[in-house]
Design an enzyme around this catalytic site. Sequence first.
Site, PDB file in Angstrom:
ATOM      1  N   TYR A 123      32.071  42.200  28.429  1.00 51.99           N
ATOM      2  CA  TYR A 123      32.381  43.627  28.312  1.00 51.99           C
ATOM      3  C   TYR A 123      31.573  44.340  27.225  1.00 51.99           C
ATOM      4  O   TYR A 123      31.885  45.469  26.871  1.00 51.99           O
ATOM      5  CB  TYR A 123      33.885  43.816  28.050  1.00 51.99           C
ATOM      6  CG  TYR A 123      34.760  43.570  29.266  1.00 51.99           C
ATOM      7  CD1 TYR A 123      34.324  42.801  30.327  1.00 51.99           C
ATOM      8  CD2 TYR A 123      36.037  44.112  29.348  1.00 51.99           C
ATOM      9  CE1 TYR A 123      35.121  42.561  31.440  1.00 51.99           C
ATOM     10  CE2 TYR A 123      36.844  43.883  30.454  1.00 51.99           C
ATOM     11  CZ  TYR A 123      36.374  43.100  31.495  1.00 51.99           C
ATOM     12  OH  TYR A 123      37.176  42.879  32.586  1.00 51.99           O
ATOM     13  N   ASP A 209      40.207  28.835  36.308  1.00 55.56           N
ATOM     14  CA  ASP A 209      40.683  28.836  37.700  1.00 55.56           C
ATOM     15  C   ASP A 209      41.944  27.987  37.853  1.00 55.56           C
ATOM     16  O   ASP A 209      42.908  28.385  38.521  1.00 55.56           O
ATOM     17  CB  ASP A 209      39.581  28.410  38.681  1.00 55.56           C
ATOM     18  CG  ASP A 209      38.642  27.361  38.123  1.00 55.56           C
ATOM     19  OD1 ASP A 209      38.641  27.166  36.905  1.00 55.56           O
ATOM     20  OD2 ASP A 209      37.919  26.725  38.903  1.00 55.56           O
TER      21      ASP A 209
END
Length: 340
Positions: A123, A209
């Site tokens: 970001y 994940d």
Amino acid sequence: MSRSVTLIPGDGIGPSITEATVRLLDAARADITWDRQLAGAAAVAAVNDPIPEATLESIRKTKLALKGPLETAVGKGFRSINVALRQAFDLYANVRPAKTVVTGLKFSGIDIVLVRENTEGLYIGIENYIKIGDDPMAAAQSMAVITRFGSERIIRYAFEYARTHGRKKVTLVHKANILKYSQGLFLEVGRAVAKEYAGSIGCEEKIVDACAMELVMRPERFDVIVTTNLFGDILSDLTSGLVGGLGLTPGANIGKDAAIFEAVHGTAPDIVGKGIANPTAVMLAACQLLDHMGDTERAARVKGAIEKTLLEKKIVTADIGGTASTDQFTDAVIANLGAV
Ligand code: NAI
């Protein structure tokens, strides 16, 4: 002595839910003087600037702010106000608790605090297109920057949070199996910090994940989670969903010199002016504020009154299956202050 706190009512449902929160804190006799300031669409309408200097100056002075949601789509050229505030005050830790309070949901017994790194990773905004042949946008690349300094301060923040809040375990969430350098550095720093807390705070490592799957299979086994910016953004919405949605989840943005507390949700344009917005998320953000100010007993009492009202489910707003207005819900929480 009364503590001065910047209050940004914000846009859309912001003014009504922040005023409800101010009323609740007044009833709880919190020793706060509010310095009301503008940001977002309200500030653009008033002074043609989404983050006026007066607002920044107020936060520089008070070092604390409670913020309603801000409409960021105020016109081309304005960057995200939330991102700008994070950068202006180096608010590196985004702390998002998700706790089961409302009954009748798919999951129960959840009490997770997700600590997201707020200033680095993917970001940072370093992106560009690559021209190949005639196509100026044939490819695009975004850079993720992870630093030892940034990793250490966020991971240490998570362990310190665990230590000071009676928590038992921190889960380090990463993707170091694939992103060996950036995520590898985060993991390496995490392991070193974890060693310092060995014996008092447990530490486990999870690949992002696998963590996502486990969060929806066995969410009750998580305690504090710490992770990098993008993973934290995604997983914290997931944990909000597990406990009933955005209307119930607060978020704190914490830096060394300042902290801004807010609801996770937006301005809810579809229900503006109807008097039915749920003020819970901002009220819980105010509890984080009280906690941060060291007023932990009052924070627990106010939180207890909010949770009792939600648990009773007699006077609650439409988003969680009731018919109460914002004001009626606030009155019910205030009435419950004496009962916790
Ligand atoms: P939103 O969170 O405002 O609304 C999504 C849905 O949730 C709507 O149906 C809304 O009515 C409902 N909702 C949200 N908060 C609620 C509450 N307290 N009580 C009852 N129902 C509630 O998200 P949306 O529509 O994507 O964004 C609207 C605006 O908010 C945009 O301008 C966006 O940029 C801004 N926004 C600002 C944020 C901030 O300042 N932290 C965060 C997210 C969005």
